[in-house]
Each structure stands twice: as structure tokens, then as C-alpha cells.
Motif scaffolding. Structure first.
Motif, PDB file in Angstrom:
ATOM      1  N   TRP A  63      -0.831   3.870  -7.270  1.00  0.00           N
ATOM      2  CA  TRP A  63      -1.887   3.389  -8.552  1.00  0.00           C
ATOM      3  C   TRP A  63      -2.768   2.447  -7.957  1.00  0.00           C
ATOM      4  O   TRP A  63      -3.867   2.604  -8.542  1.00  0.00           O
ATOM      5  N   ILE A  64      -3.038   2.446  -6.269  1.00  0.00           N
ATOM      6  CA  ILE A  64      -4.065   2.387  -5.387  1.00  0.00           C
ATOM      7  C   ILE A  64      -4.771   3.391  -5.847  1.00  0.00           C
ATOM      8  O   ILE A  64      -6.353   2.776  -6.340  1.00  0.00           O
ATOM      9  N   THR A  65      -4.914   4.708  -5.561  1.00  0.00           N
ATOM     10  CA  THR A  65      -5.358   5.390  -5.629  1.00  0.00           C
ATOM     11  C   THR A  65      -5.539   6.028  -7.034  1.00  0.00           C
ATOM     12  O   THR A  65      -4.317   6.777  -6.691  1.00  0.00           O
ATOM     13  N   VAL A 103      -4.556   5.892   2.669  1.00  0.00           N
ATOM     14  CA  VAL A 103      -3.486   5.311   1.894  1.00  0.00           C
ATOM     15  C   VAL A 103      -2.650   6.047   1.544  1.00  0.00           C
ATOM     16  O   VAL A 103      -1.244   5.188   1.942  1.00  0.00           O
ATOM     17  N   LEU A 162       0.801  -1.150  -0.123  1.00  0.00           N
ATOM     18  CA  LEU A 162      -0.037   0.076   0.657  1.00  0.00           C
ATOM     19  C   LEU A 162       1.086   1.420   0.085  1.00  0.00           C
ATOM     20  O   LEU A 162       0.622   1.767  -1.030  1.00  0.00           O
TER      21      LEU A 162
END
Lengths: 297, 320
Positions: free
Chosen positions: A55-57, A93, A49
Motif C-alpha cells: 500500500w505504501i508503494t 520499502v 512499512l
């Protein structure tokens, strides 16, 4: 019950560490301690994370939106929005980056300072050892947070300074632990033997003593990192760590406290994130301790 | 016995001395003119001169330290920049509030940890043991300031049972005081309980396997009598040391807890002092906290070297 299987497990570490065997071994350990295995997996997830935040959000954690102030969780904003309309999910995040950074780097600093100092104190004993230990005693007398607050007062509040303050606060623990371990190992036969063969001090310390105390130091590090993560959150919560608008879980909770009656979700997620991360670290650490350090705690 | 006490006291004196050096050096590392640091940014030339005179800021640094130490020894830690009151007086006025909080959270911690730890040890490897260990792990992992916020959210905002913050002096209204101290004491107490629980369990397990416990059982004593009469008493000795060592964590915890619940104690004082750049006050609070930690632990050590003769023999042997 303590039959062949238990004996085989006890003999385990002496076997070869071929990759396939290593994996199978890890799997067997994981099945024996499911809680620790889950903890370890969650820690790895948090690392992912932190590294993969962009890339996650895709939402910018600093992007304010005046039309979306303190909105309850929806599909677009699964963790809701904060008092400036920023997306809480993105902030949680990205906050993992700050927490991980503070937690890991502060303990690396403590190890970098504490281990050599403890090694020297324990190896050479005598006056130097006494001086170092008295300094350590005095250092330990400052409660962790009070020491960190004092240091931040001198250096000014920022993530780097909070990390340094937390690291310096954790250093005496590593000095003491290393010294104690060195004292125990220095009189072992293999060290005496190496000395008799003409090994110098540096070689004795780096090749014969250090490798034999690494596992205990690693266990201490897994205990210390979650404490450091909480310490960063506390310092930021008090306004002495990461400064707004940077998304630290501690600063988020500080803001959330002002809106408990209207936007309680602002307080849920950052706290839950800290709790999950520290709990997982502690679970994984327990497993690691059983694996590496067979002494009964 | 006497040797042990002298040795232990001597180490404490050295520690206190090193602490004073660290604090003195720390304050001198604050950038800027030391007179300005101690007198505040609003002080005029006369005020600066007064501070220079008092601390001998023109003298060599070693003399400055000795002069400062001499003043500290006479409980003169300077004046708060903001209120012009003496630092010692301010601390003395805030301390009772934090001591009350600490005392209440100790009650909470001991009340939870000792029964739970004993239960986990006596019913080892049962569901009770697992539950206790789980609770203890959770208690160590939960950030206590978040626990505080969640309690406010639930008991104050949602249910409206308890006031979220504020403080009423004990002598004005004991009931209102306790209502406001309940949540802070619980938050601070559970953190301590988590540590104590583990310690109680381990030490109880060790005692339960001792020979005299087996003897007690084989005399035909009931399990309850063995646990309460013989085991608990002996297993609590190491727990008391941990309690002494945990005083530092308690003080750190008090800083955060007082901040959340707006309790005007020692912990809130130091945070305010940092924000207002009230350096003499920060210095005084840090010095007093560290010194009291050393003295509390000296007292713990001494008090039970009196209770348990084995400690002073072993302690003297290993310290030498």
C-alpha cells in the motif's frame, strides 16, 4: 532531588495496569527517555512499512525498466533507480519485509530452542547441565558469521536458511542467559515454597520461574534482533542470504558497490535503512531495559 | 593457582573436542557422497578412492571421526579442491594479512575507546558523557560494511585520497600497504571501539567509586594523578576480557571488511571457498577459527589470573 516523584516512580510497577493508567504511565516514561521513545516509534514505523509495503508503494520492486537505468533521485523515483532500472524506493520499502522477517524469526527460533534448553539445564543441574554447557561453550566459539557461513554452505543460500543460521547462531546466548537466571531464581523463597506445597517440576518451571525471567529475556531479544538484522544484511551482501532479484538491503548494497562512481545513491538508502532500523531498536531496547530490568548495566 | 589453570585448560580441551565433533558432523551433513564432497566434482575414480582410503570412509562413523581427528591433530586438514594445495598451507599464507588487519584495527579501537571511555566516566553526566554514549550507540548500530562503502564513496571516489581496494604486501612497500589498510582497519576498529568504550566507561565508573580512589584524593593527590596512576590501570582489567571475547566479532568483521576492500586475507578466503564449494577449505577455516578463539580466550584468562589473584580465587569458587 530524589524526592516524592522518584519514590512514586520506583513504586510504579506495583500499581494496577488499567488501560488508561497504562497509557499515562507509558507517556510519562516516554517523556523521561525521549530518545528511547523515538526509537520505539521508528521501530513501529518500520513494522508498518514491512506489513503495508504493497500500500505504501504501488511500484513493483522487481519491475525493470531499460530506459531508467541508474537515474538519480527524482520525484517519480525519490531514491533513484538501480542498474536494471528498478525503483530504489520500492526496493527499500519491500526490503524492510525481508529484514524484519529475518531479524524477528531468527530470534524467535533462538528463543524457542534456547529458553527450554537453558531452563532444563539450570533447573536439573548435574551432568545434563554440564553437557549442555560444554556444547554451548563450543557453539559460542564459532564466530557468528563464520558459523552462519558454515551452515549456509551446508544448507544452501536462501532467506529461510539464512534465518535459521542466524537463529542457531544466537541460540547459545539464550541458553546461557536462561540457565543463569534459572539458577538465581530456583533458590528463591517463592520457588521453594511452591515446591513445599507439592508443585511438580513442570509447574515450577512454567508458573513460577519462567514468568519471573521473561523481562530479562525480552531485553536480550531487543539486543539480539538488531544484530540479527545486520547479520541478514551481511549474509545477503556476501551472496549467502537472500538471492537476487528479491529486494534485500544487503543484496542491494552488494550491487551498489559496483556503481559507486556513477550511481552513489544506490548505496545510500539501503544502508541508511539498516542503520536507522538497528539504531532505533537499540534505543528502544535501552529504554525497555531501564523499564524492566532495574539492574545497572 | 595450579588447580585453576588445570581446570581452565581441561574445559578448553573439552570445548575443542566438541568443536571438532560439530565441524565433523557439519561436513557429513552436506548432501552427497562424502568422498565426492572432499575430492570435488571433477575428481576421477582414482581420486575418490584415494580420499576414501585416507579418511577410511568404509569404516564405522566413529572410526572415521577418530581418523579425521588424528589427521587434524597432525595439521592435515586435507587439500583444497580447487588448487590442490594443503589447506593448512593456504590458511598459513593468508593469515598474516588478516592478523595485520586485526592488529591495526585493535590499535584504532583501543586508541578511540579507552580515552573516550575514561573521559565519559570522569566527566560523568556531562556533555562529554552523552557524546561518547551516543557515538558508542551509533557505532554498534551502523552496519560496518555500509560504513566501508561510504568511506570508499567519500575518500576514494569523491576526494580520491585513498585507493578504494587492493593490497600491497607490507614488506614490498610499507607506505602503500598502510594506505590500503587504513580504511579497512578503521571500519573494523570502530565496531570494536563502540563495545570497548561502553565497557571502559562502566568499569572506570566502578573503580572511581572505590575506597582507594577516595584515599588517593584525600591524600591530596591531583585529579590527573589519581585518574592516570590509580584508576585507569585497575579499570582496564575487565576491558581486556571483553577484548578476548570480542575476537570472534573481529573475525566475523574481517570477513566482511576484506570482502569490501578486496583484502586477500583469511575472511576473503572463506567466502571464496564457499562459492567454489571447496568444502575441505571451508571445513579447515571454520575449525581453525573456532579453535583459535578458544585458545586466545584461554590465554587471556590465564595471563591475567597471573596478574590479578582475585580472579583465580573467585573463578575457581564459582566454576566448581
Amino acid at each position: 532531588m530524589p524526592s516524592a516523584a522518584a519514590t512514586a516512580d520506583a513504586l510504579e510497577p506495583t500499581r494496577s495496569l488499567a488501560p488508561a493508567g497504562g497509557l499515562r504511565r507509558a507517556w510519562r516514561q516516554a517523556r523521561r527517555r525521549p530518545a528511547s521513545a523515538i526509537g520505539a516509534v521508528v521501530v513501529v514505523l518500520f513494522v508498518a512499512l514491512a506489513l503495508g509495503a504493497p500500500w505504501i508503494t504501488s511500484i513493483d520492486p522487481l519491475q525493470t525498466d531499460w530506459k531508467q537505468i541508474r537515474k538519480a533521485p527524482t520525484l517519480a523515483h525519490p531514491f533513484g533507480t538501480d542498474d536494471l532500472g528498478r525503483d530504489n524506493f520500492a526496493r527499500v520499502v519491500w526490503g524492510s519485509r525481508i529484514s524484519m522477517q529475518a531479524g524477528v524469526f531468527s530470534i524467535l527460533l533462538a528463543i524457542a530452542v534456547g529458553v527450554p534448553t537453558g531452563l532444563i539445564a539450570g533447573f536439573y543441574r548435574g551432568g545434563l547441565d554440564q553437557a549442555i554447557m560444554r556444547l554451548t561453550d563450543a557453539w559460542l566459539a564459532f564466530p557468528f558469521l563464520i558459523l552462519a557461513i558454515g551452515l549456509v554452505t551446508i544448507m544452501g543460500p536462501s532467506l529461510t536458511n539464512a534465518t535459521v543460521a542466524i537463529g542457531l547462531g544466537a541460540t547459545p546466548t539464550f541458553i546461557r542467559l536462561t540457565r543463569g537466571l534459572v539458577l538465581a531464581k530456583a533458590s528463591e523463597d517463592y520457588v521453594l515454597g511452591a515446591r513445599a506445597l507439592g508443585a511438580g517440576d513442570l509447574r515450577l518451571m512454567s508458573r513460577h520461574i519462567l514468568p519471573n525471567i521473561v523481562s530479562s529475556l525480552l531485553v536480550q531479544a531487543t539486543i539480539s534482533i538488531p544484530i540479527a538484522v545486520i547479520a541478514e544484511a551481511v549474509l545477503s551482501f556476501l551472496g549467502l542470504g537472500v538471492q537476487p532479484p528479491a529486494p534485500s538491503w544487503g543484496t542491494m548494497l552488494n550491487t551498489a558497490q559496483q556503481f559507486l562512481d556513477t550511481a552513489p545513491w544506490m548505496a545510500w538508502w539501503p544502508g541508511l535503512a539498516i542503520f536507522t532500523l538497528t539504531l532505533s531498536f537499540n534505543l528502544a531496547g535501552d529504554g525497555l531495559r531501564d523499564l524492566l530490568d532495574p539492574r545497572d548495566y | 593457582m595450579f588447580d585453576f589453570l588445570v581446570q581452565r585448560a581441561a574445559i578448553s580441551v573439552v570445548t575443542l573436542f566438541v568443536i571438532s565433533l560439530i565441524v565433523f558432523t557439519g561436513v557429513r551433513m552436506i548432501p552427497g557422497d562424502p568422498a565426492r564432497v572432499m575430492a570435488g566434482s571433477e575428481a576421477d575414480e582414482a581420486g575418490l578412492e584415494e580420499v576414501r582410503q585416507k579418511y577410511g570412509l568404509g569404516d564405522p562413523i566413529a572410526f572415521q571421526y577418530l581418523r579425521w581427528l588424528g589427521l587434524a591433530g597432525r595439521f592435515d586438514l586435507g587439500e583444497s579442491i580447487r588448487t590442490r594445495e594443503s589447506v593448512v598451507k593456504i590458511v598459513a599464507s593468508k593469515l598474516p594479512i588478516t592478523i595485520e588487519l586485526a592488529f591495526l584495527s585493535l590499535l584504532v579501537a583501543v586508541g578511540i575507546a579507552i580515552p573516550a571511555g575514561v573521559l565519559a566516566a570522569v566527566r560523568r553526566n556531562t556533555v562529554w558523557d552523552v557524546l561518547t554514549s551516543g557515538a558508542s550507540l551509533g557505532g554498534v548500530s551502523i552496519p560496518n560494511f555500509w560504513l566501508g562503502i561510504m568511506l570508499i564513496l567519500f575518500f576514494s571516489v569523491r576526494l580520491g585520497w585513498l585507493p578504494a581496494s587492493g593490497f600491497v604486501p607490507l614488506w614490498e612497500s610499507p607506505l602503500a600497504n598502510l594506505q590500503r589498510m587504513l580504511m579497512p582497519a578503521f571500519v573494523l576498529g570502530t565496531a570494536l571501539a563502540a563495545v570497548l568504550m561502553r565497557q571502559t566507561r562502566n568499569s572506570m565508573i566502578e573503580v572511581m567509586s572505590a575506597d582507594y580512589i577516595r584515599t588517593a584524593y584525600s591524600k591530596g593527590l591531583a585529579g590527573r594523578v589519581v585518574v592516570f596512576r590509580h584508576a585507569i590501570r585497575n579499570s582496564l582489567i575487565p576491558v581486556v576480557t571483553i577484548l578476548g571475547l570480542q575476537m570472534g566479532a573481529l573475525m566475523s568483521g574481517a570477513v566482511v571488511t576484506e570482502q569490501i576492500f578486496v583484502v586477500p586475507g583469511f575472511g576473503r578466503l572463506i567466502v571464496e571457498a564457499v562459492f567454489t564449494r571447496d568444502y575441505p577449505l571451508v571445513q579447515g577455516v571454520v575449525l581453525i577459527t573456532a579453535s583459535s578463539y578458544v585458545l586466545i580466550n584461554l590465554l587471556v584468562d590465564v595471563s591475567y589470573s597471573l596478574l590479578d589473584p582475585r580472579i583465580r580465587v573467585r573463578g575457581a569458587a564459582s566454576d566448581a
